[in-house]
Design a protein around this motif. Structure first.
Motif, PDB file in Angstrom:
ATOM      1  N   UNK A  17       0.784  -1.317  -0.036  1.00 35.83           N
ATOM      2  CA  UNK A  17      -0.038   0.010   0.120  1.00 35.83           C
ATOM      3  C   UNK A  17       0.648   1.231  -0.240  1.00 35.83           C
ATOM      4  N   UNK A  18       2.121   1.246   0.477  1.00 34.04           N
ATOM      5  CA  UNK A  18       3.016   2.305   0.345  1.00 34.04           C
ATOM      6  C   UNK A  18       4.308   1.827   0.578  1.00 34.04           C
ATOM      7  N   UNK A  19       5.411   2.714   0.013  1.00 29.73           N
ATOM      8  CA  UNK A  19       6.811   2.512   0.182  1.00 29.73           C
ATOM      9  C   UNK A  19       7.319   3.593   1.051  1.00 29.73           C
ATOM     10  N   UNK A  20       7.585   3.367   2.378  1.00 33.08           N
ATOM     11  CA  UNK A  20       8.151   4.537   3.155  1.00 33.08           C
ATOM     12  C   UNK A  20       9.732   4.780   3.036  1.00 33.08           C
ATOM     13  N   UNK A  21      10.561   5.250   3.931  1.00 31.42           N
ATOM     14  CA  UNK A  21      11.647   5.622   3.709  1.00 31.42           C
ATOM     15  C   UNK A  21      12.496   4.235   3.730  1.00 31.42           C
ATOM     16  N   UNK A  22      12.095   3.306   4.778  1.00 28.49           N
ATOM     17  CA  UNK A  22      12.893   1.997   4.995  1.00 28.49           C
ATOM     18  C   UNK A  22      11.868   0.897   4.430  1.00 28.49           C
ATOM     19  N   UNK A  23      10.411   0.949   4.881  1.00 21.90           N
ATOM     20  CA  UNK A  23       9.741  -0.365   4.674  1.00 21.90           C
ATOM     21  C   UNK A  23       8.723  -0.165   3.611  1.00 21.90           C
ATOM     22  N   UNK A  24       8.416  -1.477   2.886  1.00 21.94           N
ATOM     23  CA  UNK A  24       7.235  -1.519   2.455  1.00 21.94           C
ATOM     24  C   UNK A  24       6.085  -1.735   3.449  1.00 21.94           C
ATOM     25  N   UNK A  25       5.001  -0.967   3.267  1.00 23.30           N
ATOM     26  CA  UNK A  25       4.000  -1.236   4.119  1.00 23.30           C
ATOM     27  C   UNK A  25       2.830  -1.817   3.404  1.00 23.30           C
ATOM     28  N   UNK A  26       2.422  -3.161   3.933  1.00 21.63           N
ATOM     29  CA  UNK A  26       1.361  -3.944   3.187  1.00 21.63           C
ATOM     30  C   UNK A  26       0.387  -4.098   4.158  1.00 21.63           C
ATOM     31  N   UNK A  27      -0.717  -4.581   3.578  1.00 21.65           N
ATOM     32  CA  UNK A  27      -1.896  -4.895   4.339  1.00 21.65           C
ATOM     33  C   UNK A  27      -2.120  -6.263   3.949  1.00 21.65           C
ATOM     34  N   UNK A  28      -2.363  -7.134   5.187  1.00 23.57           N
ATOM     35  CA  UNK A  28      -2.598  -8.366   5.162  1.00 23.57           C
ATOM     36  C   UNK A  28      -4.098  -8.717   4.643  1.00 23.57           C
ATOM     37  N   UNK A  29      -4.202  -9.766   3.748  1.00 24.44           N
ATOM     38  CA  UNK A  29      -5.502 -10.264   3.212  1.00 24.44           C
ATOM     39  C   UNK A  29      -6.428 -10.749   4.123  1.00 24.44           C
ATOM     40  N   UNK A  30      -6.796 -10.222   5.255  1.00 24.18           N
ATOM     41  CA  UNK A  30      -7.507 -11.112   6.250  1.00 24.18           C
ATOM     42  C   UNK A  30      -8.301  -9.849   7.239  1.00 24.18           C
ATOM     43  N   UNK A  31      -9.454  -9.812   6.774  1.00 25.81           N
ATOM     44  CA  UNK A  31     -10.492  -8.744   7.380  1.00 25.81           C
ATOM     45  C   UNK A  31     -10.887  -8.892   8.759  1.00 25.81           C
ATOM     46  N   UNK A  32     -10.742 -10.186   9.366  1.00 27.97           N
ATOM     47  CA  UNK A  32     -11.015 -10.197  10.693  1.00 27.97           C
ATOM     48  C   UNK A  32     -10.112  -9.167  11.623  1.00 27.97           C
ATOM     49  N   UNK A  33      -8.989  -8.585  11.266  1.00 29.10           N
ATOM     50  CA  UNK A  33      -8.459  -7.541  11.918  1.00 29.10           C
ATOM     51  C   UNK A  33      -7.493  -6.674  11.068  1.00 29.10           C
ATOM     52  N   UNK A  34      -7.599  -5.449  11.372  1.00 30.16           N
ATOM     53  CA  UNK A  34      -6.880  -4.429  10.455  1.00 30.16           C
ATOM     54  C   UNK A  34      -5.377  -4.772  10.875  1.00 30.16           C
ATOM     55  N   UNK A  35      -4.721  -5.341   9.780  1.00 28.39           N
ATOM     56  CA  UNK A  35      -3.338  -6.318   9.942  1.00 28.39           C
ATOM     57  C   UNK A  35      -2.456  -5.557   8.983  1.00 28.39           C
ATOM     58  N   UNK A  36      -1.344  -4.703   9.340  1.00 27.40           N
ATOM     59  CA  UNK A  36      -0.464  -4.553   8.384  1.00 27.40           C
ATOM     60  C   UNK A  36       0.893  -5.193   8.634  1.00 27.40           C
ATOM     61  N   UNK A  37       1.691  -5.182   7.608  1.00 31.38           N
ATOM     62  CA  UNK A  37       2.802  -5.613   7.744  1.00 31.38           C
ATOM     63  C   UNK A  37       3.935  -4.991   7.161  1.00 31.38           C
ATOM     64  N   UNK A  38       4.993  -4.573   7.747  1.00 36.82           N
ATOM     65  CA  UNK A  38       6.082  -3.556   7.310  1.00 36.82           C
ATOM     66  C   UNK A  38       7.377  -4.593   7.252  1.00 36.82           C
ATOM     67  N   UNK A  39       7.902  -4.238   6.044  1.00 33.97           N
ATOM     68  CA  UNK A  39       9.096  -5.098   5.556  1.00 33.97           C
ATOM     69  C   UNK A  39      10.241  -4.026   5.464  1.00 33.97           C
ATOM     70  N   UNK A  40      11.076  -4.107   6.169  1.00 34.23           N
ATOM     71  CA  UNK A  40      12.462  -3.236   5.781  1.00 34.23           C
ATOM     72  C   UNK A  40      13.111  -3.757   4.440  1.00 34.23           C
ATOM     73  N   UNK A  41      13.251  -2.809   3.865  1.00 40.18           N
ATOM     74  CA  UNK A  41      13.968  -3.118   2.208  1.00 40.18           C
ATOM     75  C   UNK A  41      15.195  -3.239   2.385  1.00 40.18           C
ATOM     76  N   UNK A  42      15.834  -4.253   3.151  1.00 37.68           N
ATOM     77  CA  UNK A  42      17.052  -4.568   3.150  1.00 37.68           C
ATOM     78  C   UNK A  42      17.360  -6.043   3.008  1.00 37.68           C
ATOM     79  N   UNK A  43      18.294  -6.483   2.264  1.00 36.94           N
ATOM     80  CA  UNK A  43      18.636  -7.862   1.708  1.00 36.94           C
ATOM     81  C   UNK A  43      19.152  -8.617   3.077  1.00 36.94           C
TER      82      UNK A  43
END
Length: 136
Positions: A17-43
């Motif tokens: 849903x967005x690319x922040x300075x460090x992380x990809x901001x993602x939304x988990x495809x599970x509507x039971x909870x508002x659930x975000x996943x943040x992935x630092x873009x580092x190998x």
């Protein structure tokens, strides 16, 4: 040094849903909870302590900003933040809004029931509200 590559399981179960300075901001495809996943873009990162000091500080700031926005827009009882990685080893941070009376409250969400995919309009409304809040 290798390039950042998103783990296929994270890509399959969430949407960018967005690319922040460090992380990809993602939304988990599970509507039971508002659930975000943040992935630092580092190998090749699996642990928070493997990040440089600057990236560690940036991760903390981004997670705090996203968690505060999620709490405000959802009026959640509690925001759960966790970097477990027992199954998907790639460093990622879960930011989950929890509510008294939600599916499995107050227990953990992992391993509880089956994901309930979002209705596209409901998902987009949540994303739009979140992005509006984050842009302030």
């Amino acid at each position: 040094m290798s390039e950042f590559e998103l783990d296929g399981r994270i890509a399959r179960d969430s949407d960018l849903i967005a690319t922040l300075d460090l992380c990809q901001l993602r939304i988990q495809n599970d509507s039971r909870w508002p659930w975000l996943v943040m992935v630092p873009q580092r190998a090749d990162m699996t642990e928070i302590f493997e990040l440089s000091e600057a990236d560690h500080a940036l991760l903390s700031a981004e997670v705090n900003h996203v968690a505060a926005a999620l709490k405000e827009i959802t009026c959640a009882t509690k925001i759960n933040v966790g970097a477990l990685g027992n199954i998907v080893r790639q460093l990622h941070v879960h930011v989950i809004a929890r509510f008294e009376g939600d599916a499995n409250w107050p227990g953990p969400i992992w391993g509880y029931g089956s994901a309930e995919p979002y209705d596209s309009e409901k998902r987009q409304a949540l994303v739009n509200t979140l992005m509006e809040k984050l842009s302030r």
